[in-house]
Design a protein around this motif. Structure first.
Motif, mmCIF file in Angstrom:
data_model
loop_
_atom_site.group_PDB
_atom_site.id
_atom_site.type_symbol
_atom_site.label_atom_id
_atom_site.label_comp_id
_atom_site.label_asym_id
_atom_site.label_seq_id
_atom_site.Cartn_x
_atom_site.Cartn_y
_atom_site.Cartn_z
ATOM 1 N N ALA A 155 0.823 -1.212 0.000
ATOM 2 C CA ALA A 155 0.000 0.000 0.000
ATOM 3 C C ALA A 155 0.854 1.257 0.000
ATOM 4 O O ALA A 155 0.445 2.300 -0.521
ATOM 5 C CB ALA A 155 -0.939 0.007 1.206
ATOM 6 N N ALA A 156 2.053 1.171 0.568
ATOM 7 C CA ALA A 156 2.943 2.337 0.635
ATOM 8 C C ALA A 156 3.773 2.513 -0.636
ATOM 9 O O ALA A 156 4.577 3.444 -0.715
ATOM 10 C CB ALA A 156 3.868 2.214 1.844
ATOM 11 N N ARG A 157 3.594 1.622 -1.613
ATOM 12 C CA ARG A 157 4.333 1.671 -2.886
ATOM 13 C C ARG A 157 5.850 1.833 -2.679
ATOM 14 O O ARG A 157 6.470 2.744 -3.243
ATOM 15 C CB ARG A 157 3.824 2.819 -3.765
ATOM 16 N N PRO A 158 6.473 0.949 -1.915
ATOM 17 C CA PRO A 158 7.923 1.055 -1.747
ATOM 18 C C PRO A 158 8.618 0.665 -3.051
ATOM 19 O O PRO A 158 8.172 -0.250 -3.750
ATOM 20 C CB PRO A 158 8.224 0.038 -0.646
ATOM 21 N N PRO A 159 9.722 1.326 -3.395
ATOM 22 C CA PRO A 159 10.452 0.946 -4.607
ATOM 23 C C PRO A 159 11.012 -0.471 -4.531
ATOM 24 O O PRO A 159 11.171 -1.139 -5.546
ATOM 25 C CB PRO A 159 11.586 1.979 -4.685
ATOM 26 N N LEU A 160 11.323 -0.931 -3.294
ATOM 27 C CA LEU A 160 11.912 -2.250 -3.094
ATOM 28 C C LEU A 160 11.128 -3.003 -2.034
ATOM 29 O O LEU A 160 10.872 -2.470 -0.949
ATOM 30 C CB LEU A 160 13.375 -2.110 -2.659
ATOM 31 N N VAL A 161 10.741 -4.241 -2.344
ATOM 32 C CA VAL A 161 10.059 -5.111 -1.387
ATOM 33 C C VAL A 161 10.986 -6.274 -1.056
ATOM 34 O O VAL A 161 11.471 -6.969 -1.954
ATOM 35 C CB VAL A 161 8.725 -5.644 -1.950
ATOM 36 N N LEU A 162 11.227 -6.483 0.230
ATOM 37 C CA LEU A 162 12.048 -7.591 0.711
ATOM 38 C C LEU A 162 11.136 -8.582 1.419
ATOM 39 O O LEU A 162 10.454 -8.222 2.378
ATOM 40 C CB LEU A 162 13.115 -7.081 1.682
ATOM 41 N N ALA A 163 11.117 -9.810 0.946
ATOM 42 C CA ALA A 163 10.230 -10.833 1.505
ATOM 43 C C ALA A 163 11.073 -12.006 2.000
ATOM 44 O O ALA A 163 11.779 -12.640 1.215
ATOM 45 C CB ALA A 163 9.233 -11.302 0.443
ATOM 46 N N ASP A 164 11.009 -12.259 3.304
ATOM 47 C CA ASP A 164 11.810 -13.322 3.903
ATOM 48 C C ASP A 164 10.932 -14.546 4.153
ATOM 49 O O ASP A 164 10.279 -14.657 5.188
ATOM 50 C CB ASP A 164 12.425 -12.825 5.217
ATOM 51 N N GLU A 165 10.893 -15.439 3.182
ATOM 52 C CA GLU A 165 10.090 -16.657 3.248
ATOM 53 C C GLU A 165 8.679 -16.401 3.756
ATOM 54 O O GLU A 165 8.219 -17.031 4.712
ATOM 55 C CB GLU A 165 10.784 -17.707 4.121
ATOM 56 N N PRO A 166 7.957 -15.479 3.128
ATOM 57 C CA PRO A 166 6.637 -15.103 3.640
ATOM 58 C C PRO A 166 5.595 -16.211 3.536
ATOM 59 O O PRO A 166 4.551 -16.122 4.178
ATOM 60 C CB PRO A 166 6.248 -13.909 2.760
ATOM 61 N N THR A 167 5.870 -17.237 2.731
ATOM 62 C CA THR A 167 4.903 -18.338 2.614
ATOM 63 C C THR A 167 5.361 -19.565 3.387
ATOM 64 O O THR A 167 4.752 -20.625 3.296
ATOM 65 C CB THR A 167 4.691 -18.716 1.131
ATOM 66 N N GLY A 168 6.433 -19.435 4.180
ATOM 67 C CA GLY A 168 7.011 -20.589 4.862
ATOM 68 C C GLY A 168 6.086 -21.245 5.870
ATOM 69 O O GLY A 168 6.202 -22.445 6.122
ATOM 70 N N ASN A 169 5.168 -20.473 6.463
ATOM 71 C CA ASN A 169 4.251 -21.036 7.461
ATOM 72 C C ASN A 169 2.904 -21.448 6.873
ATOM 73 O O ASN A 169 1.995 -21.818 7.617
ATOM 74 C CB ASN A 169 4.007 -20.009 8.576
ATOM 75 N N LEU A 170 2.776 -21.386 5.553
ATOM 76 C CA LEU A 170 1.504 -21.672 4.904
ATOM 77 C C LEU A 170 1.557 -23.013 4.181
ATOM 78 O O LEU A 170 2.630 -23.467 3.781
ATOM 79 C CB LEU A 170 1.165 -20.557 3.901
ATOM 80 N N LEU A 193 11.379 -6.726 -6.359
ATOM 81 C CA LEU A 193 11.105 -7.736 -5.335
ATOM 82 C C LEU A 193 12.314 -8.634 -5.136
ATOM 83 O O LEU A 193 12.835 -9.212 -6.090
ATOM 84 C CB LEU A 193 9.897 -8.583 -5.750
ATOM 85 N N LEU A 194 12.774 -8.730 -3.888
ATOM 86 C CA LEU A 194 13.818 -9.677 -3.501
ATOM 87 C C LEU A 194 13.183 -10.647 -2.520
ATOM 88 O O LEU A 194 12.773 -10.255 -1.428
ATOM 89 C CB LEU A 194 15.006 -8.948 -2.873
ATOM 90 N N PHE A 195 13.102 -11.914 -2.917
ATOM 91 C CA PHE A 195 12.256 -12.902 -2.251
ATOM 92 C C PHE A 195 13.119 -14.066 -1.776
ATOM 93 O O PHE A 195 13.680 -14.802 -2.589
ATOM 94 C CB PHE A 195 11.197 -13.383 -3.249
ATOM 95 N N VAL A 196 13.260 -14.227 -0.463
ATOM 96 C CA VAL A 196 14.009 -15.357 0.095
ATOM 97 C C VAL A 196 13.096 -16.573 0.158
ATOM 98 O O VAL A 196 11.983 -16.499 0.683
ATOM 99 C CB VAL A 196 14.537 -15.030 1.503
ATOM 100 N N THR A 197 13.560 -17.704 -0.381
ATOM 101 C CA THR A 197 12.766 -18.922 -0.343
ATOM 102 C C THR A 197 13.666 -20.146 -0.414
ATOM 103 O O THR A 197 14.741 -20.110 -1.025
ATOM 104 C CB THR A 197 11.740 -18.967 -1.495
#
Length: 219
Positions: A155-170, A193-197
């Motif tokens: 919602a804040a429209r950040p230029p960079l999104v960092l996601a640290d295993e956001p689906t790991g608990n799903l 988007l930089l996505f750790v998985t």
């Protein structure tokens, strides 16, 4: 390039002496690119995201985000950077328990001075959150909380999104759905988007994969 890391190192003290986690990280990410960061457990993926996100400082090296030298910022500068330049999504969700879903989604956007009702409405609808706007985090399932966390970040429209295993608990089906929504919304927001998985299946859906091994990055 929106993000450039040059010879970034990080170590932590232990009773047996300092342990090197990152040993000279070099990485360049283009604006609008989606990058999967993979590697074995303990390889330093979360540490690297924390450095890029301004949650910690490297021992040496440079982190430049959108022309801003993140690695040289003091505490106040890094706090401002986290408000306006970068969005963080973690497994733990980190929703504010005293705020309902609607207030949680708008929280960061208002803090950054970027509240946009039309964009928030689009995010709310695409994440399937409209029936939940008046609920509180404790009344939501894990998948619902993760969608709220993603909505709050984007919602804040950040230029960079960092996601640290956001689906790991799903579970796998919910994780896949959340991943697709996150990718789609990041593209709509023109966010990088930089996505750790750990998942090679999820990593294959992003533009590029980089591997962290032995404290260094390869592709």
């Amino acid at each position: 390039m929106i993000l450039i890391l040059s010879e970034v190192t990080k170590s932590y003290p232990t009773p047996e002496g300092r342990v090197e986690i990152l040993r000279g990280i070099n990485l360049a990410v283009r604006a609008g690119e989606s990058v999967a960061l993979t590697g074995e457990s303990g390889s330093g993926k979360s540490t690297l995201l924390h450095l890029i996100g301004g949650l910690d400082r490297p021992d040496a090296g440079e982190i430049v985000m959108n022309g801003k030298y993140v690695s040289a910022l003091g505490d106040d500068g890094r706090a401002s950077y986290r408000r306006t330049d970068v969005g963080l999504v973690f497994q733990q969700f980190n929703l504010i328990p005293s705020l309902n879903v609607a207030a949680n989604i708008s929280f960061h956007a208002k803090l950054a001075g970027r509240f946009d009702k039309g964009w928030e409405d689009e995010i709310t609808d695409r994440l399937g959150l409209r029936p939940l706007l008046n609920r509180y985090p404790e009344q939501l399932s894990g998948g619902q909380q993760q969608r709220v966390a993603i909505g709050r970040t984007l919602a804040a429209r950040p230029p960079l999104v960092l996601a640290d295993e956001p689906t790991g608990n799903l579970d796998e089906a919910t994780g896949d759905a959340v991943m697709e929504l996150m990718l789609s919304l990041a593209r709509s927001a023109a966010a990088t988007l930089l996505f750790v998985t750990h998942s090679t299946r999820l990593a294959s859906r992003l533009d590029r994969k980089v591997i962290l091994h032995g404290g260094r990055i390869g592709e």
